[in-house]
Design an enzyme around this catalytic site. Structure first.
Site, PDB file in Angstrom:
ATOM      1  N   HIS A  65     -15.989   1.834   7.344  1.00 33.79           N
ATOM      2  CA  HIS A  65     -15.822   3.017   6.482  1.00 33.79           C
ATOM      3  C   HIS A  65     -15.707   2.594   5.026  1.00 33.79           C
ATOM      4  O   HIS A  65     -15.968   3.377   4.112  1.00 33.79           O
ATOM      5  CB  HIS A  65     -14.594   3.821   6.904  1.00 33.79           C
ATOM      6  CG  HIS A  65     -13.286   3.218   6.504  1.00 33.79           C
ATOM      7  ND1 HIS A  65     -12.758   2.118   7.158  1.00 33.79           N
ATOM      8  CD2 HIS A  65     -12.407   3.531   5.516  1.00 33.79           C
ATOM      9  CE1 HIS A  65     -11.599   1.797   6.582  1.00 33.79           C
ATOM     10  NE2 HIS A  65     -11.376   2.630   5.593  1.00 33.79           N
ATOM     11  N   ARG A  66     -15.276   1.367   4.812  1.00 30.20           N
ATOM     12  CA  ARG A  66     -15.277   0.716   3.504  1.00 30.20           C
ATOM     13  C   ARG A  66     -15.810  -0.702   3.716  1.00 30.20           C
ATOM     14  O   ARG A  66     -15.544  -1.321   4.751  1.00 30.20           O
ATOM     15  CB  ARG A  66     -13.861   0.637   2.917  1.00 30.20           C
ATOM     16  CG  ARG A  66     -13.268   1.973   2.525  1.00 30.20           C
ATOM     17  CD  ARG A  66     -13.780   2.422   1.165  1.00 30.20           C
ATOM     18  NE  ARG A  66     -13.069   3.608   0.715  1.00 30.20           N
ATOM     19  CZ  ARG A  66     -13.481   4.857   0.908  1.00 30.20           C
ATOM     20  NH1 ARG A  66     -14.597   5.077   1.594  1.00 30.20           N
ATOM     21  NH2 ARG A  66     -12.801   5.888   0.450  1.00 30.20           N
ATOM     22  N   LYS A  70     -12.265  -7.092   5.786  1.00 30.23           N
ATOM     23  CA  LYS A  70     -11.306  -8.074   5.266  1.00 30.23           C
ATOM     24  C   LYS A  70     -10.325  -8.447   6.360  1.00 30.23           C
ATOM     25  O   LYS A  70      -9.792  -7.570   7.056  1.00 30.23           O
ATOM     26  CB  LYS A  70     -10.526  -7.469   4.083  1.00 30.23           C
ATOM     27  CG  LYS A  70      -9.672  -8.482   3.342  1.00 30.23           C
ATOM     28  CD  LYS A  70     -10.517  -9.291   2.389  1.00 30.23           C
ATOM     29  CE  LYS A  70      -9.730 -10.393   1.700  1.00 30.23           C
ATOM     30  NZ  LYS A  70      -9.436 -11.528   2.585  1.00 30.23           N
ATOM     31  N   LYS A  94      -3.945  -1.092   7.790  1.00 30.33           N
ATOM     32  CA  LYS A  94      -3.144  -1.711   6.733  1.00 30.33           C
ATOM     33  C   LYS A  94      -3.794  -1.487   5.369  1.00 30.33           C
ATOM     34  O   LYS A  94      -3.135  -1.080   4.410  1.00 30.33           O
ATOM     35  CB  LYS A  94      -3.011  -3.202   7.029  1.00 30.33           C
ATOM     36  CG  LYS A  94      -2.054  -3.960   6.150  1.00 30.33           C
ATOM     37  CD  LYS A  94      -2.007  -5.437   6.569  1.00 30.33           C
ATOM     38  CE  LYS A  94      -1.550  -5.597   7.998  1.00 30.33           C
ATOM     39  NZ  LYS A  94      -1.394  -7.013   8.393  1.00 30.33           N
ATOM     40  N   LYS A 106     -11.176  -9.568  11.321  1.00 31.20           N
ATOM     41  CA  LYS A 106     -10.312 -10.679  11.735  1.00 31.20           C
ATOM     42  C   LYS A 106     -11.167 -11.742  12.388  1.00 31.20           C
ATOM     43  O   LYS A 106     -12.213 -11.450  12.984  1.00 31.20           O
ATOM     44  CB  LYS A 106      -9.228 -10.211  12.729  1.00 31.20           C
ATOM     45  CG  LYS A 106      -7.967 -11.062  12.680  1.00 31.20           C
ATOM     46  CD  LYS A 106      -7.147 -10.789  11.419  1.00 31.20           C
ATOM     47  CE  LYS A 106      -5.882 -11.620  11.389  1.00 31.20           C
ATOM     48  NZ  LYS A 106      -5.072 -11.302  10.192  1.00 31.20           N
ATOM     49  N   THR A 194       2.652 -12.344   1.180  1.00 33.06           N
ATOM     50  CA  THR A 194       3.059 -11.575   2.366  1.00 33.06           C
ATOM     51  C   THR A 194       4.574 -11.502   2.466  1.00 33.06           C
ATOM     52  O   THR A 194       5.139 -10.423   2.707  1.00 33.06           O
ATOM     53  CB  THR A 194       2.465 -12.183   3.646  1.00 33.06           C
ATOM     54  OG1 THR A 194       1.044 -12.297   3.509  1.00 33.06           O
ATOM     55  CG2 THR A 194       2.767 -11.307   4.844  1.00 33.06           C
ATOM     56  N   ASN A 233       5.086 -19.614   6.706  1.00 30.62           N
ATOM     57  CA  ASN A 233       4.864 -19.164   5.330  1.00 30.62           C
ATOM     58  C   ASN A 233       5.494 -17.801   5.065  1.00 30.62           C
ATOM     59  O   ASN A 233       6.221 -17.614   4.078  1.00 30.62           O
ATOM     60  CB  ASN A 233       3.364 -19.114   5.037  1.00 30.62           C
ATOM     61  CG  ASN A 233       3.065 -18.629   3.632  1.00 30.62           C
ATOM     62  OD1 ASN A 233       2.891 -17.435   3.401  1.00 30.62           O
ATOM     63  ND2 ASN A 233       3.003 -19.539   2.684  1.00 30.62           N
ATOM     64  N   SER A 362      -4.943 -10.641  -1.838  1.00 30.38           N
ATOM     65  CA  SER A 362      -6.323 -11.074  -1.579  1.00 30.38           C
ATOM     66  C   SER A 362      -7.307 -10.157  -2.297  1.00 30.38           C
ATOM     67  O   SER A 362      -8.344 -10.615  -2.813  1.00 30.38           O
ATOM     68  CB  SER A 362      -6.610 -11.064  -0.079  1.00 30.38           C
ATOM     69  OG  SER A 362      -6.017 -12.173   0.565  1.00 30.38           O
TER      70      SER A 362
END
Length: 471
Positions: A65-66, A70, A94, A106, A194, A233, A362
Site C-alpha cells: 500500500h506504500r 521496510k 507499525k 522482513k 529502538t 541492543n 531508519s
C-alpha cells in the site's frame, strides 16, 4: 520455536479483534492482513574447512500500500516462514501507526551467526543480497532491509556494497538498506533508536493522569520500579534511558538468569560484568535468580520484555505483578495473555508501536541517503550565530552576564543526533496520543493493542482506497 504458539496466527487474532470494530469491506480487510509476497531461497556456502552447507533464507513483503517495503533481517536458527511473515505484518502496522510511509517487510537467514567466521558471514550476506537483487526484492524504492536480531551495521554495509556493485548507475544505491555505519551513509542515533523509542512511549503513557490513576500509580517515570528482560541492543538502551529518566531498574534478566537489587542496577556495569564473565551471575550487590522467567513475575511498576516472542502467555500471565507492560520485543505476549491483563486492569503498551523507534530513525536515514545531505549541515551554524546574538543583546540590555555553561547550552545549534532524537520523540508522543484518542473514544475498545490496530487498519485502508484499487 516449535513449543511456542504460532506467531503469525497470534498477529492475525489481534488484527481480527480490531477489524471487527470497523466498517471496512471484508475483502479490503483480508487484503490488508495478507502477505503480498514471500520469497524463500536456498543457496550453497563453501565453509572455511572446505565443506558445503545449504543456507535457508527468507524475505517477505507484507504490504505494498506504500513503497518501499521496510523491515529488518535477522540471523537466527529460529527463523522460519511463519515468524518472518508475522514480523513483516507487524512492520506494516507499525509503520502506519507512526506515519512512516513504508509497507511492511522482513527477512531472515536460518543460521546461528556465532557458528560462522566473519568471512563466512560476509559470503552468506553478500549471496543473500545478490539473490534479493535478482528477484527484485531490494532497492531504495522497492524494499529496504535493516538490522535485526543477530545482525548489525557490519552486515548492512555488506548489503549496501553488494547492491551498489550490482547497480553502479543508481545514485541512491546507499538508500537500499538502513542501519549502516555512519561512514557508509548511516545516521547518528540509529543504534539506540529502538530502546529510546521504548522509553519515550512508556514515558508518554506514564504522563497521562487517567491511565496512571487506573493502574494506581503516580504520573511520571520518576522512581518507577522497572524490570527488564533482555540486555541486547534494545533492552540495554531502554534500560539506560529509563535509569537516566529517574526510574529504578530493580531487575535485569538474561538467558542464563536474572539479577535483582531493590536499590537499583546500572546497565553499563551489568553489561561489562557479563561481557567479562559470560554471565550476569555474581554481579556485585545483586541477588541471582537462576530461572530468568521468574523475573517476569517480580513485584514492579513497569515490565519491559525486550527478548523473545510469546514469553508471557496464559500459563504465567496471572502471576505477573507489573502495572504497566511495555513490549520492547516483537510479540512477547500471546492473545490469551492480553485477555488476562485486560481483566486484571494491566496496561499493555503494544510492540507494534512501542518498538517503532528503529523504523522511524531508519526512515530518517533513508531520507538522508536520498537527499545526500547530512542533517543539521544547512542550519547548525546559522542557528548558533543567531542564538549568540540573542544572548549578547540580553546581556547588553540587562547588564548581567549569562554563565558560560548556560551560554553554550542556549547557543548550541542542533547536530544530526539532536534532530534525530527530536524527530523520534515527536513521533512517539504523537503516536501515543493518537492511540489514546481512539482508545478513549471507543467504549468497546478495552486495551491499547486493539486501539493501535484500529489506527493502523484505518490508515492502511485509506491508503488502499486512495490508490483506487477497490472502487
Amino acid at each position: 520455536m516449535s513449543n511456542r504458539p504460532n506467531f503469525f496466527e497470534n498477529v492475525i487474532k489481534s488484527f481480527d479483534k480490531a477489524a471487527a470494530l470497523t466498517d471496512f469491506d471484508k475483502g479490503l480487510l483480508e487484503q490488508i492482513k495478507a502477505c503480498n509476497a514471500v520469497l524463500r531461497i536456498r543457496f550453497p556456502l563453501k565453509r572455511d574447512d572446505g565443506s558445503i552447507e545449504v543456507i535457508e533464507a527468507y524475505r517477505v513483503q507484507h504490504s505494498h500500500h506504500r513503497t518501499p517495503c521496510k523491515g529488518g533481517i535477522r540471523f537466527s536458527t529460529d527463523v522460519n516462514q511463519d515468524e518472518v511473515m508475522a514480523l513483516a505484518a507487524l512492520m506494516t502496522y507499525k509503520c502506519a501507526i507512526v506515519s512512516v510511509p513504508f509497507g511492511g517487510g522482513k527477512g531472515g537467514i536460518r543460521i546461528d551467526p556465532q557458528n560462522y567466521s566473519e568471512f563466512e558471514l560476509q559470503k552468506i550476506t553478500r549471496r543473500y543480497t545478490s539473490e534479493l537483487v535478482k528477484k527484485n526484492f531490494i532497492g531504495p524504492g522497492i524494499d529496504v532491509p535493516a538490522p535485526d536480531y543477530g545482525t548489525s551495521g557490519r552486515e548492512m554495509a555488506w548489503i549496501a556494497d553488494t547492491y551498489t556493485s550490482m547497480n553502479p548507475d543508481d545514485i541512491n544505491a546507499l538508500a537500499c538498506v538502513t542501519g549502516k555505519p555512519i561512514s557508509q551513509g548511516g545516521v547518528n542515533g540509529r543504534k539506540e533508536a529502538t530502546g529510546l523509542g521504548v522509553f519515550y512511549g512508556v514515558r508518554e503513557v506514564c504522563n497521562i493522569p487517567g491511565v496512571m490513576e487506573k493502574v494506581g500509580l503516580t504520573t511520571g517515570i520518576e522512581n518507577k520500579r522497572v524490570v527488564v528482560q533482555g540486555l541486547g541492543n534494545v533492552g540495554f538502551y531502554a534500560t539506560k534511558f529509563f535509569r537516566q529518566g529517574g526510574a529504578k531498574i530493580i531487575c535485569i534478566a538474561e538467558k542464563e538468569g536474572a539479577i535483582y537489587n531493590e536499590e537499583g542496577l546500572n546497565e553499563e556495569d551489568v553489561f561489562f560484568h557479563r561481557k567479562n564473565t559470560g554471565s550476569v551471575k555474581d554481579f556485585p550487590g545483586s541477588i541471582f535468580i537462576e530461572n530468568s522467567a521468574e523475573a517476569l513475575e517480580l513485584d514492579c511498576d513497569i515490565l519491559i520484555p525486550a527478548a523473545l516472542e510469546s514469553v508471557i502467555h496464559e500459563g504465567n500471565a496471572e502471576r505477573i505483578k507489573a502495572k504497566i507492560i511495555g513490549e520492547a520485543a516483537n510479540g512477547p505476549l500471546t492473545p490469551e495473555a492480553d485477555e488476562i491483563f485486560i481483566r486484571k486492569g494491566v496496561v499493555v503498551i503494544p510492540d507494534m508501536y512501542l518498538n517503532a523507534g528503529g523504523v522511524t530513525v531508519s526512515y530518517f536515514e533513508w531520507l538522508k541517503n536520498l537527499s545526500h545531505v547530512r542533517y543539521g549541515r544547512m542550519e547548525k551554524r546559522f542557528t548558533e550565530n543567531v542564538n549568540k546574538r540573542i544572548i549578547n543583546q540580553l546581556e547588553l540590555l540587562t547588564g548581567r552576564q549569562v554563565p558560560e555553561r548556560d551560554k553554550k547550552i542556549i547557543a548550541h545549534g542542533a547536530d544530526e543526533i539532536d534532530l534525530v532524537h527530536s524527530g523520534l520523540e515527536e513521533t512517539m508522543i504523537s503516536a501515543t496520543q493518537e492511540i489514546m484518542d481512539v482508545w478513549h473514544s471507543h467504549p468497546e475498545v478495552h486495551d491499547m493493542r486493539t486501539a493501535a490496530y484500529l489506527v493502523a487498519i484505518q490508515k492502511v485502508a485509506r491508503a488502499y482506497e486512495e490508490l483506487g484499487i477497490f472502487p
